[in-house]
Motif scaffolding. Structure first.
Motif, PDB file in Angstrom:
ATOM      1  N   ILE A   5     -13.465  26.651  46.922  1.00  5.82           N
ATOM      2  CA  ILE A   5     -13.431  25.880  48.164  1.00  5.82           C
ATOM      3  C   ILE A   5     -11.970  25.575  48.477  1.00  5.82           C
ATOM      4  CG2 ILE A   5     -14.006  23.674  49.266  1.00  5.82           C
ATOM      5  CD1 ILE A   5     -16.599  23.654  47.746  1.00  5.82           C
ATOM      6  N   TYR A   7      -9.182  23.506  50.619  1.00  2.83           N
ATOM      7  CA  TYR A   7      -8.864  22.364  51.485  1.00  2.83           C
ATOM      8  C   TYR A   7      -7.746  22.777  52.426  1.00  2.83           C
ATOM      9  CZ  TYR A   7      -6.872  18.048  53.213  1.00  2.83           C
ATOM     10  OH  TYR A   7      -6.392  17.070  54.060  1.00  2.83           O
ATOM     11  N   GLU A  34     -12.977  22.798  52.904  1.00  5.98           N
ATOM     12  CA  GLU A  34     -12.899  21.340  52.983  1.00  5.98           C
ATOM     13  C   GLU A  34     -11.877  21.059  54.081  1.00  5.98           C
ATOM     14  OE1 GLU A  34     -11.690  17.429  50.285  1.00  5.98           O
ATOM     15  OE2 GLU A  34     -11.832  19.409  49.334  1.00  5.98           O
ATOM     16  N   GLY A  36      -9.751  18.931  56.203  1.00  6.12           N
ATOM     17  CA  GLY A  36      -9.197  17.592  56.146  1.00  6.12           C
ATOM     18  C   GLY A  36      -8.915  17.007  57.519  1.00  6.12           C
ATOM     19  N   THR A  79     -18.799  24.568  55.448  1.00  3.04           N
ATOM     20  CA  THR A  79     -17.683  23.687  55.789  1.00  3.04           C
ATOM     21  C   THR A  79     -18.061  22.235  55.552  1.00  3.04           C
ATOM     22  OG1 THR A  79     -16.904  25.245  57.474  1.00  3.04           O
ATOM     23  CG2 THR A  79     -16.069  22.997  57.600  1.00  3.04           C
ATOM     24  N   TYR A  80     -17.103  21.481  55.004  1.00  2.91           N
ATOM     25  CA  TYR A  80     -17.286  20.053  54.732  1.00  2.91           C
ATOM     26  C   TYR A  80     -16.142  19.304  55.392  1.00  2.91           C
ATOM     27  CZ  TYR A  80     -20.150  22.309  51.212  1.00  2.91           C
ATOM     28  OH  TYR A  80     -21.066  23.119  50.590  1.00  2.91           O
ATOM     29  N   TRP A  81     -16.469  18.262  56.130  1.00  2.00           N
ATOM     30  CA  TRP A  81     -15.418  17.449  56.740  1.00  2.00           C
ATOM     31  C   TRP A  81     -14.957  16.412  55.737  1.00  2.00           C
ATOM     32  CZ3 TRP A  81     -17.877  16.474  62.244  1.00  2.00           C
ATOM     33  CH2 TRP A  81     -17.702  17.647  63.013  1.00  2.00           C
ATOM     34  N   MET A  82     -13.666  16.448  55.407  1.00  5.42           N
ATOM     35  CA  MET A  82     -13.104  15.489  54.470  1.00  5.42           C
ATOM     36  C   MET A  82     -12.234  14.500  55.234  1.00  5.42           C
ATOM     37  SD  MET A  82     -10.146  14.460  52.906  1.00  5.42           S
ATOM     38  CE  MET A  82      -9.675  13.566  51.443  1.00  5.42           C
ATOM     39  N   ILE A 109     -17.068  14.569  52.948  1.00  2.00           N
ATOM     40  CA  ILE A 109     -16.367  14.166  51.732  1.00  2.00           C
ATOM     41  C   ILE A 109     -15.508  12.972  52.110  1.00  2.00           C
ATOM     42  CG2 ILE A 109     -14.710  14.871  49.960  1.00  2.00           C
ATOM     43  CD1 ILE A 109     -15.608  17.765  50.431  1.00  2.00           C
ATOM     44  N   TYR A 152     -18.304  16.829  43.097  1.00  2.00           N
ATOM     45  CA  TYR A 152     -16.846  16.928  43.093  1.00  2.00           C
ATOM     46  C   TYR A 152     -16.327  16.195  41.858  1.00  2.00           C
ATOM     47  CZ  TYR A 152     -12.203  17.157  45.378  1.00  2.00           C
ATOM     48  OH  TYR A 152     -10.901  17.435  45.693  1.00  2.00           O
ATOM     49  N   ILE A 205     -11.807  23.515  43.650  1.00  2.00           N
ATOM     50  CA  ILE A 205     -11.370  23.082  44.975  1.00  2.00           C
ATOM     51  C   ILE A 205      -9.842  23.052  44.949  1.00  2.00           C
ATOM     52  CG2 ILE A 205     -11.443  21.252  46.715  1.00  2.00           C
ATOM     53  CD1 ILE A 205     -14.106  20.357  45.331  1.00  2.00           C
TER      54      ILE A 205
END
Length: 241
Positions: A5, A7, A34, A36, A79-82, A109, A152, A205
């Motif tokens: 993954i 970032y 991830e 950001g 996709t993950y919104w951090m 996240i 995580y 990550i």
């Protein structure tokens, strides 16, 4: 096969660059993004990611940039919104959930949202569970009672990008014994450390190693994408060698 993954800071240097970078990372073996959300006080992040956030905000980053990037890439790669909770609270958490679902985002996240408070919000949308080496077995068991998407594992107590090492064998074995949810390790993962850190987990990550390239003003944008993608491809090969 172990997964990677990546970032990246959203919309730095601009949103179109971010979209192009995500597409390139996918083509070079990255399994998830991830993304950001730039913030003025990213307490869990080290100086490299802090600088990227600062520059993105100075460039005029708006949450609409996040939504547009999500709409154009969220259906192509997990996709993950951090972001920090203030980002989500300011726009309205329910509104953020709505926009995330529209963009096929897999989860949020939020490093500064304590586990106890997160219980209310994860009923609305998947939140990624954090586990740290300082957590007791009792607390880990409580955190992982109902994990979402992946876990995580923070490689050490501190901020991202630091060159620290801790023996995580025991905690990894304990987590693996109580859940089948994929376990990813983050913080301090780069081409030199990835092989060792990936032992026993399902993936890594990587953030600061990519953002360092992103901040290199001697490179053209096309060169940044090429170099970040090459680094990602190398790390993916390293963790699976």
């Amino acid at each position: 096969m172990k997964k990677l993954i990546a970032y990246i800071t959203c919309a730095y240097p601009d949103k179109n660059f971010t979209i192009d970078l995500i597409n390139s990372l996918k083509e070079n073996g990255v399994n998830g993004i991830e993304l950001g959300i730039p913030f003025s006080d990213p307490v869990a992040d080290g100086p490299i990611i802090q600088e990227a956030d600062k520059r993105a905000l100075e460039n005029g980053f708006k949450m609409d940039d996040l939504f547009e990037v999500g709409e154009k890439t969220g259906n192509k790669i997990d996709t993950y919104w951090m972001g920090y909770f203030n980002n989500f609270y300011h726009k309205g958490y329910d509104f953020m959930v709505k926009k995330a679902k529209e963009a096929n985002i897999k989860g949020f996240i939020i490093p500064d949202l304590p586990f106890e408070e997160a219980q209310y919000y994860e009923s609305k949308f998947p939140l990624i569970s954090f586990v740290a080496p300082t957590d007791s077995k009792e607390r880990i068991k409580k955190i992982l009672k109902n994990p979402k998407e992946f876990i995580y594992l923070v490689a050490y107590a501190g901020i991202t990008g630091a060159a620290k090492q801790e023996d995580l064998k025991e905690i990894i074995e304990y987590i693996k014994n109580i859940t089948s949810t994929p376990l990813f390790i983050g913080f301090g993962v780069n081409e030199k450390t990835a092989k060792e850190k990936a032992k026993g987990v399902d993936g890594v990550i990587v953030g600061s190693a990519f953002i360092k390239i992103l901040l290199d003003d001697s490179l053209k944008n096309s060169e940044k994408i090429k170099n970040i993608s090459k680094t990602a491809k190398n790390i993916k090969e390293i963790i699976n060698s």
